[in-house]
Design a protein around this motif. Structure first.
Motif, PDB file in Angstrom:
ATOM      1  N   MET A 173     -42.544  -1.357  33.278  1.00  0.00           N
ATOM      2  CA  MET A 173     -43.354  -1.370  34.701  1.00  0.00           C
ATOM      3  C   MET A 173     -42.621  -1.462  35.817  1.00  0.00           C
ATOM      4  O   MET A 173     -43.039  -1.247  36.990  1.00  0.00           O
ATOM      5  CB  MET A 173     -44.084  -2.748  34.315  1.00  0.00           C
ATOM      6  CG  MET A 173     -45.145  -2.723  33.235  1.00  0.00           C
ATOM      7  SD  MET A 173     -46.440  -1.818  33.292  1.00  0.00           S
ATOM      8  CE  MET A 173     -47.091  -2.719  34.768  1.00  0.00           C
ATOM      9  N   SER A 174     -41.112  -1.966  35.963  1.00  0.00           N
ATOM     10  CA  SER A 174     -40.712  -2.140  37.216  1.00  0.00           C
ATOM     11  C   SER A 174     -39.242  -1.527  37.216  1.00  0.00           C
ATOM     12  O   SER A 174     -38.401  -1.907  38.065  1.00  0.00           O
ATOM     13  CB  SER A 174     -40.608  -3.686  37.479  1.00  0.00           C
ATOM     14  OG  SER A 174     -39.893  -4.378  36.348  1.00  0.00           O
ATOM     15  N   GLY A 175     -38.712  -0.792  36.264  1.00  0.00           N
ATOM     16  CA  GLY A 175     -37.443  -0.542  36.024  1.00  0.00           C
ATOM     17  C   GLY A 175     -37.324   0.925  37.313  1.00  0.00           C
ATOM     18  O   GLY A 175     -38.140   1.434  37.732  1.00  0.00           O
ATOM     19  N   SER A 176     -35.809   0.739  37.642  1.00  0.00           N
ATOM     20  CA  SER A 176     -35.740   1.829  38.734  1.00  0.00           C
ATOM     21  C   SER A 176     -34.152   1.965  38.778  1.00  0.00           C
ATOM     22  O   SER A 176     -33.313   1.151  38.221  1.00  0.00           O
ATOM     23  CB  SER A 176     -36.120   1.548  40.044  1.00  0.00           C
ATOM     24  OG  SER A 176     -35.337   0.249  40.529  1.00  0.00           O
ATOM     25  N   PHE A 177     -33.692   3.328  38.993  1.00  0.00           N
ATOM     26  CA  PHE A 177     -32.241   3.494  39.245  1.00  0.00           C
ATOM     27  C   PHE A 177     -31.860   3.693  40.363  1.00  0.00           C
ATOM     28  O   PHE A 177     -32.668   4.033  41.410  1.00  0.00           O
ATOM     29  CB  PHE A 177     -31.788   4.744  38.459  1.00  0.00           C
ATOM     30  CG  PHE A 177     -31.785   4.765  36.781  1.00  0.00           C
ATOM     31  CD1 PHE A 177     -30.613   4.173  36.127  1.00  0.00           C
ATOM     32  CD2 PHE A 177     -33.028   5.101  36.141  1.00  0.00           C
ATOM     33  CE1 PHE A 177     -30.710   4.325  34.899  1.00  0.00           C
ATOM     34  CE2 PHE A 177     -32.808   5.147  34.873  1.00  0.00           C
ATOM     35  CZ  PHE A 177     -31.909   4.619  34.152  1.00  0.00           C
ATOM     36  N   ARG A 178     -30.804   3.108  40.911  1.00  0.00           N
ATOM     37  CA  ARG A 178     -29.990   3.717  42.109  1.00  0.00           C
ATOM     38  C   ARG A 178     -28.778   3.950  42.083  1.00  0.00           C
ATOM     39  O   ARG A 178     -28.194   3.872  41.036  1.00  0.00           O
ATOM     40  CB  ARG A 178     -30.322   2.582  43.312  1.00  0.00           C
ATOM     41  CG  ARG A 178     -29.283   1.455  42.903  1.00  0.00           C
ATOM     42  CD  ARG A 178     -29.391   0.375  44.121  1.00  0.00           C
ATOM     43  NE  ARG A 178     -28.508  -0.896  44.034  1.00  0.00           N
ATOM     44  CZ  ARG A 178     -28.727  -2.005  43.218  1.00  0.00           C
ATOM     45  NH1 ARG A 178     -29.835  -1.990  42.530  1.00  0.00           N
ATOM     46  NH2 ARG A 178     -27.494  -3.010  42.808  1.00  0.00           N
ATOM     47  N   ILE A 179     -28.316   4.740  43.150  1.00  0.00           N
ATOM     48  CA  ILE A 179     -26.970   5.501  42.934  1.00  0.00           C
ATOM     49  C   ILE A 179     -26.080   4.891  44.097  1.00  0.00           C
ATOM     50  O   ILE A 179     -26.430   4.752  45.348  1.00  0.00           O
ATOM     51  CB  ILE A 179     -26.956   6.961  43.259  1.00  0.00           C
ATOM     52  CG1 ILE A 179     -28.008   7.615  42.345  1.00  0.00           C
ATOM     53  CG2 ILE A 179     -25.617   7.568  43.142  1.00  0.00           C
ATOM     54  CD1 ILE A 179     -28.387   9.269  42.491  1.00  0.00           C
TER      55      ILE A 179
END
Length: 292
Positions: free
Chosen positions: A76-82
């Motif tokens: 529901m709320s997962g995200s990746f960032r670099i």
């Protein structure tokens, strides 16, 4: 929950940073997400090169050398960032509270070191390890239909799957064994583009000889077009979806019916009003005037 365009946007955002890089270290800040993280996860991927990033339906696939794949679902709320030390502050602003940074890929590239961080406040996402050569045996993939972005999806295929079905058309299109990764938002939008009621019997778009009628040909093209448009727009930033650089997708500003209950239908000359009904416990948005 992020749908296919959102996951594809994430894949495209991560690919330049991750493909070809070596996992120098995998940092695990908790033992589980929705499910326990794979046993011996960090050691299993340590010093392996990332061959490519793929996607199956709503799952991100991180393919490693030696026939190993990390299967990731954003929940529901997962995200990746670099992030890297030089650019993180300006080009990759922190997308979430750091206390929800649960998995960190420390990567080594020719250009130096960087981090790819998985953040998930609700922890409905998960990661699993699987053999790349046996992905078709992964339980969630075993009966998936073709991708809406691939050549396998065409009107003839849909006719074969929908023929004789009295199930409402919307429900049939949400069946992941028919089309993989097609979710509620984009089914509503595709049906509006094709001027088809979500309440129609699925088999009504197939001729008596089992061929696709003109409505099904248009529906097939509408599905492909709405997915392509959503990917180009970076997905729909509803609730928690965010891109890898911290920016938001903007396809929601182009919604024609979804979440527009009471709004004017955008079909030229229609004059109808967008309605909302509930089908199988989910909201359906459509125009009762021009969707027949």
């Amino acid at each position: 929950m992020p749908e296919l365009p959102e996951v594809e946007t994430v894949r495209r955002g991560l690919a330049p940073a991750m493909e070809g890089a070596v996992i120098a270290r995998l940092e695990l800040n908790r033992p589980d997400l929705r499910f326990p993280l794979p046993e011996n996860f960090a050691n299993a991927v340590n010093e392996r090169r990332i061959v490519s990033l793929g996607r199956r339906a709503k799952y991100l696939l991180i393919d490693l050398e030696d026939d190993l794949t990390v299967i990731s679902h954003l929940g529901m709320s997962g995200s990746f960032r670099i992030e890297n030390d030089a650019l993180a502050e300006f080009h990759h602003p922190r997308s979430k509270d750091q206390k929800h940074d649960h998995v960190v890929f420390h990567l080594r590239q020719n250009e130096g070191l960087l981090r790819v961080i998985y953040n998930d406040p609700r922890r409905f996402g998960f990661m699993q390890l699987w053999k790349r050569s046996e992905l078709d045996l992964y339980p969630a993939f075993a009966e998936l239909g073709p991708e809406p972005t691939g050549n396998a999806l065409d009107a003839d295929y849909l006719a074969a799957r929908l023929a004789g079905k009295n199930q409402p058309l919307k429900g049939a299109l949400l069946d992941q064994t028919v089309i993989a990764g097609l979710g509620n938002i984009y089914v509503c939008e595709a049906l509006w583009r094709a001027h088809l009621s979500p309440k129609r019997a699925a088999g009504s778009v197939v001729t008596k000889t089992g061929r696709p009628n003109k409505e099904l040909v248009l529906l097939n093209q509408s599905i492909r077009d709405v997915i392509a448009d959503a990917i180009a727009a970076g997905g729909s930033s509803l609730r928690d979806h965010i891109q890898t650089d911290g920016s938001l997708g903007y396809f929601q500003h182009s919604f024609s019916v979804y979440d527009r209950e009471g709004g004017a239908c955008r079909t030229l000359g229609c004059g109808g009003t967008v309605a909302r009904i509930t089908q199988a416990g989910r909201s359906t948005f459509y125009c009762p005037v021009c969707q027949k």
